[in-house]
Design a protein around this motif. Sequence first.
Motif, PDB file in Angstrom:
ATOM      1  N   PHE A 187      -0.451   2.091   9.611  1.00 38.12           N
ATOM      2  CA  PHE A 187      -0.178   1.904   8.185  1.00 38.12           C
ATOM      3  C   PHE A 187       1.126   2.530   7.744  1.00 38.12           C
ATOM      4  O   PHE A 187       1.363   2.697   6.556  1.00 38.12           O
ATOM      5  CB  PHE A 187      -1.313   2.481   7.319  1.00 38.12           C
ATOM      6  CG  PHE A 187      -2.131   1.413   6.671  1.00 38.12           C
ATOM      7  CD1 PHE A 187      -1.552   0.557   5.748  1.00 38.12           C
ATOM      8  CD2 PHE A 187      -3.456   1.232   6.983  1.00 38.12           C
ATOM      9  CE1 PHE A 187      -2.281  -0.445   5.155  1.00 38.12           C
ATOM     10  CE2 PHE A 187      -4.199   0.225   6.401  1.00 38.12           C
ATOM     11  CZ  PHE A 187      -3.609  -0.617   5.481  1.00 38.12           C
ATOM     12  N   GLU A 207     -10.730   4.003  -5.959  1.00 36.00           N
ATOM     13  CA  GLU A 207     -10.556   3.013  -4.893  1.00 36.00           C
ATOM     14  C   GLU A 207     -11.547   1.861  -5.016  1.00 36.00           C
ATOM     15  O   GLU A 207     -11.209   0.706  -4.767  1.00 36.00           O
ATOM     16  CB  GLU A 207     -10.711   3.688  -3.526  1.00 36.00           C
ATOM     17  CG  GLU A 207      -9.489   4.491  -3.148  1.00 36.00           C
ATOM     18  CD  GLU A 207      -9.718   5.369  -1.938  1.00 36.00           C
ATOM     19  OE1 GLU A 207     -10.866   5.758  -1.703  1.00 36.00           O
ATOM     20  OE2 GLU A 207      -8.735   5.656  -1.236  1.00 36.00           O
ATOM     21  N   PHE A 208     -12.783   2.176  -5.433  1.00 38.75           N
ATOM     22  CA  PHE A 208     -13.804   1.134  -5.588  1.00 38.75           C
ATOM     23  C   PHE A 208     -13.312   0.050  -6.535  1.00 38.75           C
ATOM     24  O   PHE A 208     -13.406  -1.143  -6.251  1.00 38.75           O
ATOM     25  CB  PHE A 208     -15.099   1.760  -6.111  1.00 38.75           C
ATOM     26  CG  PHE A 208     -16.162   0.771  -6.472  1.00 38.75           C
ATOM     27  CD1 PHE A 208     -16.841   0.089  -5.476  1.00 38.75           C
ATOM     28  CD2 PHE A 208     -16.482   0.520  -7.798  1.00 38.75           C
ATOM     29  CE1 PHE A 208     -17.822  -0.828  -5.799  1.00 38.75           C
ATOM     30  CE2 PHE A 208     -17.454  -0.398  -8.124  1.00 38.75           C
ATOM     31  CZ  PHE A 208     -18.133  -1.069  -7.118  1.00 38.75           C
ATOM     32  N   PHE A 230      -5.287  -6.664   8.267  1.00 30.53           N
ATOM     33  CA  PHE A 230      -5.781  -5.288   8.151  1.00 30.53           C
ATOM     34  C   PHE A 230      -5.785  -4.616   9.511  1.00 30.53           C
ATOM     35  O   PHE A 230      -5.326  -3.482   9.665  1.00 30.53           O
ATOM     36  CB  PHE A 230      -7.221  -5.286   7.626  1.00 30.53           C
ATOM     37  CG  PHE A 230      -7.332  -5.341   6.135  1.00 30.53           C
ATOM     38  CD1 PHE A 230      -6.526  -4.550   5.341  1.00 30.53           C
ATOM     39  CD2 PHE A 230      -8.265  -6.165   5.527  1.00 30.53           C
ATOM     40  CE1 PHE A 230      -6.639  -4.597   3.971  1.00 30.53           C
ATOM     41  CE2 PHE A 230      -8.379  -6.216   4.147  1.00 30.53           C
ATOM     42  CZ  PHE A 230      -7.560  -5.432   3.380  1.00 30.53           C
ATOM     43  N   PHE A 281       0.827  -1.204   0.000  1.00 23.50           N
ATOM     44  CA  PHE A 281       0.000   0.000   0.000  1.00 23.50           C
ATOM     45  C   PHE A 281       0.862   1.254   0.000  1.00 23.50           C
ATOM     46  O   PHE A 281       0.615   2.199  -0.752  1.00 23.50           O
ATOM     47  CB  PHE A 281      -0.924  -0.015   1.216  1.00 23.50           C
ATOM     48  CG  PHE A 281      -1.841   1.173   1.287  1.00 23.50           C
ATOM     49  CD1 PHE A 281      -2.720   1.436   0.251  1.00 23.50           C
ATOM     50  CD2 PHE A 281      -1.806   2.032   2.370  1.00 23.50           C
ATOM     51  CE1 PHE A 281      -3.569   2.531   0.294  1.00 23.50           C
ATOM     52  CE2 PHE A 281      -2.641   3.133   2.420  1.00 23.50           C
ATOM     53  CZ  PHE A 281      -3.531   3.383   1.386  1.00 23.50           C
ATOM     54  N   LEU A 303      -4.298  -0.913 -12.323  1.00 18.36           N
ATOM     55  CA  LEU A 303      -5.223  -0.376 -11.333  1.00 18.36           C
ATOM     56  C   LEU A 303      -4.681   0.856 -10.610  1.00 18.36           C
ATOM     57  O   LEU A 303      -5.392   1.492  -9.856  1.00 18.36           O
ATOM     58  CB  LEU A 303      -5.518  -1.437 -10.267  1.00 18.36           C
ATOM     59  CG  LEU A 303      -6.438  -2.570 -10.644  1.00 18.36           C
ATOM     60  CD1 LEU A 303      -6.562  -3.535  -9.485  1.00 18.36           C
ATOM     61  CD2 LEU A 303      -7.800  -2.044 -11.032  1.00 18.36           C
ATOM     62  N   GLY A 349       0.140   2.449  -3.468  1.00 16.10           N
ATOM     63  CA  GLY A 349      -1.182   3.037  -3.248  1.00 16.10           C
ATOM     64  C   GLY A 349      -2.316   2.073  -3.500  1.00 16.10           C
ATOM     65  O   GLY A 349      -3.471   2.458  -3.515  1.00 16.10           O
ATOM     66  N   VAL A 350      -1.985   0.784  -3.710  1.00 19.10           N
ATOM     67  CA  VAL A 350      -3.029  -0.215  -3.939  1.00 19.10           C
ATOM     68  C   VAL A 350      -3.147  -1.071  -2.689  1.00 19.10           C
ATOM     69  O   VAL A 350      -2.181  -1.711  -2.275  1.00 19.10           O
ATOM     70  CB  VAL A 350      -2.692  -1.087  -5.164  1.00 19.10           C
ATOM     71  CG1 VAL A 350      -3.607  -2.296  -5.222  1.00 19.10           C
ATOM     72  CG2 VAL A 350      -2.816  -0.274  -6.434  1.00 19.10           C
ATOM     73  N   LEU A 351      -4.326  -1.059  -2.065  1.00 19.92           N
ATOM     74  CA  LEU A 351      -4.557  -1.929  -0.918  1.00 19.92           C
ATOM     75  C   LEU A 351      -5.035  -3.259  -1.462  1.00 19.92           C
ATOM     76  O   LEU A 351      -6.052  -3.333  -2.139  1.00 19.92           O
ATOM     77  CB  LEU A 351      -5.603  -1.321   0.023  1.00 19.92           C
ATOM     78  CG  LEU A 351      -5.753  -2.032   1.356  1.00 19.92           C
ATOM     79  CD1 LEU A 351      -4.437  -2.068   2.097  1.00 19.92           C
ATOM     80  CD2 LEU A 351      -6.788  -1.349   2.227  1.00 19.92           C
ATOM     81  N   VAL A 409     -10.228  -0.704  -7.334  1.00 19.06           N
ATOM     82  CA  VAL A 409      -9.110  -1.447  -6.749  1.00 19.06           C
ATOM     83  C   VAL A 409      -9.632  -2.517  -5.788  1.00 19.06           C
ATOM     84  O   VAL A 409      -9.243  -3.687  -5.865  1.00 19.06           O
ATOM     85  CB  VAL A 409      -8.163  -0.489  -5.992  1.00 19.06           C
ATOM     86  CG1 VAL A 409      -7.092  -1.270  -5.264  1.00 19.06           C
ATOM     87  CG2 VAL A 409      -7.544   0.504  -6.950  1.00 19.06           C
ATOM     88  N   VAL A 410     -10.544  -2.101  -4.896  1.00 19.19           N
ATOM     89  CA  VAL A 410     -11.082  -3.036  -3.905  1.00 19.19           C
ATOM     90  C   VAL A 410     -11.739  -4.214  -4.610  1.00 19.19           C
ATOM     91  O   VAL A 410     -11.455  -5.385  -4.329  1.00 19.19           O
ATOM     92  CB  VAL A 410     -12.120  -2.327  -3.004  1.00 19.19           C
ATOM     93  CG1 VAL A 410     -12.834  -3.336  -2.122  1.00 19.19           C
ATOM     94  CG2 VAL A 410     -11.454  -1.275  -2.154  1.00 19.19           C
ATOM     95  N   VAL A 411     -12.623  -3.895  -5.566  1.00 20.42           N
ATOM     96  CA  VAL A 411     -13.414  -4.947  -6.199  1.00 20.42           C
ATOM     97  C   VAL A 411     -12.538  -5.860  -7.055  1.00 20.42           C
ATOM     98  O   VAL A 411     -12.681  -7.086  -7.031  1.00 20.42           O
ATOM     99  CB  VAL A 411     -14.540  -4.313  -7.032  1.00 20.42           C
ATOM    100  CG1 VAL A 411     -15.291  -5.371  -7.778  1.00 20.42           C
ATOM    101  CG2 VAL A 411     -15.484  -3.545  -6.132  1.00 20.42           C
ATOM    102  N   ALA A 412     -11.585  -5.273  -7.787  1.00 17.59           N
ATOM    103  CA  ALA A 412     -10.747  -6.088  -8.666  1.00 17.59           C
ATOM    104  C   ALA A 412      -9.849  -7.009  -7.862  1.00 17.59           C
ATOM    105  O   ALA A 412      -9.734  -8.204  -8.175  1.00 17.59           O
ATOM    106  CB  ALA A 412      -9.919  -5.190  -9.577  1.00 17.59           C
ATOM    107  N   LEU A 424     -10.357  -8.071  -4.817  1.00 22.94           N
ATOM    108  CA  LEU A 424     -11.231  -9.074  -4.191  1.00 22.94           C
ATOM    109  C   LEU A 424     -11.578 -10.177  -5.187  1.00 22.94           C
ATOM    110  O   LEU A 424     -11.556 -11.364  -4.849  1.00 22.94           O
ATOM    111  CB  LEU A 424     -12.537  -8.416  -3.754  1.00 22.94           C
ATOM    112  CG  LEU A 424     -12.712  -8.039  -2.300  1.00 22.94           C
ATOM    113  CD1 LEU A 424     -14.072  -7.408  -2.110  1.00 22.94           C
ATOM    114  CD2 LEU A 424     -12.562  -9.239  -1.406  1.00 22.94           C
ATOM    115  N   PHE A 427      -6.682  -6.592  -1.495  1.00 21.13           N
ATOM    116  CA  PHE A 427      -7.633  -7.460  -0.804  1.00 21.13           C
ATOM    117  C   PHE A 427      -7.412  -8.922  -1.155  1.00 21.13           C
ATOM    118  O   PHE A 427      -8.148  -9.775  -0.679  1.00 21.13           O
ATOM    119  CB  PHE A 427      -9.075  -7.032  -1.124  1.00 21.13           C
ATOM    120  CG  PHE A 427      -9.531  -5.854  -0.322  1.00 21.13           C
ATOM    121  CD1 PHE A 427      -9.093  -4.586  -0.637  1.00 21.13           C
ATOM    122  CD2 PHE A 427     -10.376  -6.005   0.764  1.00 21.13           C
ATOM    123  CE1 PHE A 427      -9.494  -3.492   0.115  1.00 21.13           C
ATOM    124  CE2 PHE A 427     -10.782  -4.920   1.517  1.00 21.13           C
ATOM    125  CZ  PHE A 427     -10.344  -3.661   1.186  1.00 21.13           C
TER     126      PHE A 427
END
Lengths: 292, 332
Positions: free
Chosen positions: A235, A94-95, A227, A31, A89, A35-37, A97-100, A102, A39
């Motif tokens: 972080f 952010e949406f 997390f 991260f 990504l 900058g990519v969290l 990144v999270v969804v992809a 996941l 999942f």
Amino acid sequence: MPLGVYVQLLASGLSTGSIYALVGLGLMLAFKGTGVLNFAQGELVTLGAYTALFLSLTTSLPYWAIFILTILVAGVVGIVFERLLVRPLMRAPEFTVVVATLAVGLMIKDALRIAWQESVSSIPSPFADVSVRFGDISINAQYLWVTFCALAIMGMLALFFNNNLAGKAMRAVAQNQTAARLMGIRVNRVFSATFALSSAIAALAGILIAPIHGIEPEMGNVLMKGFVAAVLGGFNSLVGCVIAAFMLGVIETFGGAFFGGLFKDVTAFALLILVLLVRPNGLFGSAEARRV
Amino acid sequence: MFRLLRTIGPVGVISIATLVIAIVVQPWLGSYFHYIGMLALINAIAAIGLNILTGSAGQISLCNSSFMAIGAYATTYFYTQLGIVYWLSLPIGAILAAACGFILGFPALRLRGFYLAVVTLGFLELTQVLIEQLPDITGGVRGIGSPRPYLFQYKLSNDLAFYYVVLAITLVVIFTAVSLLRSPTGRAFNAIRNNEAVAQTLGIPVARMKIQAFVLSAFYAGLAGGLYSTAVGFIDPLEFGLGTSVRHVIYIVVGGVGSVGGSVVGAVLLTFLPELLRSFKEYNDFVFGGILLVCLLTMPKGLAGLLPKVTGRLWPRSKAVDALGTTVKAVP
């Protein structure tokens, strides 16, 4: 309760915390660097464990060789992961990144489930059946080995980021990509290296946890604990993340022993909410300015 | 005739045609289709709920399936254990889910983006644990049965009968959701999604609107959960895991983030698709994950975003032209 039980609980809690620490460190590194969290970090843990399982079933290599090979394979997996998924990504909302991430995590989990079915397996570890004795108290050596590995990784990372040129380059990229690029740092290579490192740490967690909890497709659920450790640590601090993870592991283990399973499972979420509300920058973090 | 078509517009024609199929053709299809039809509509309600929070108000939520679970277990508990009439248990379940949305809304107020995703993921795991650890109410991991209700002494044990009940509720949900998103509330949600700081300076009470979005979204998801428990007749915690939440996200991404119609289309399409491609059944998560990735990377506005491009050719509208001669785009 005799003292020995407390010490055993403490050892078990610290080893659980060590796994959380490794997952949290992997998340935090990626991260901060890109900058990519991620999942799918939990599934990288699972993937590491299955790689070790695969190696131990197909080859007759000793534990140490499997240990090192798995980490190397995981590094390569991290590089592929970064090139195929993370880089497209990087500038996405952010949406997305999270969804992809996941989705990729679910795909990895599903692929492993189809390939290995639901059976729980494990890899042999030279520490699993050994216990260390201190007077009357005996502790499973695997617990000590796990804790030692987490501390060693933390120490190595700290040295790497403070003294090594590549480590300093990673920190520079995390602070300001444009400036880092202008200073002649190959930013894309740093991204690859960051994810190689992050994936290798995740795989290490997978190998270490396998003799304790077994290998199964759902072991990626440890993601949430990672997390919580990373958030509690703010972080941005290696030591903070590891201390927070140890705290979480010990509280969970003692809480579970004294108040039952429900307490154990609720602790992490309660801590997460509490810290985010009271100290949004973590127990050890410093405030960060946000651009509106 | 042609003028009538033009006034209704392409979306209207498609909707009416779909509705006719849903009402008239369904009885002639096999009972298997009645069952899948129910699930498709229930998924559509859940997707509409998620769409209000994520698509419209822009708040990432990974716990839509938890709100569904709360609605499902509450409805079942009130109906079977407390003996309350089903038609009262169902809204009570949805209201309880909305209350949980209200509570979750408070910590979520101070969070955005990744942190919100993490907290909602935590909430999802918490609900899973609570379901497993409170077997007296929920039946634990073994699950719990949920019988069909009576409507005026007539037991809705027939799938087709309950399908029509679900269809009626779905239509109400679609109507309320569309009206809501066109109302000042919906426009406030849009403003918050686009830029929170600007929304605040425009006098929109951001905190209150966000909580409202959580409550509404949870209400719809809870309603979907209550209907789900009755439609399937059995619920267990596995049904409401992360996979289900992600599937709801897929529905709205494929259908079109922010669009109620898109949510319905996405949910219905992706409920029927795996049934038609039986051989994929085992690879469900894998296929869904793939669809999601492709959609995210190639058509970020989903099917709803493709519609104007297609209908624009078949259905050219008279264009509004402003003083400088440039085409004025209609507000969707």
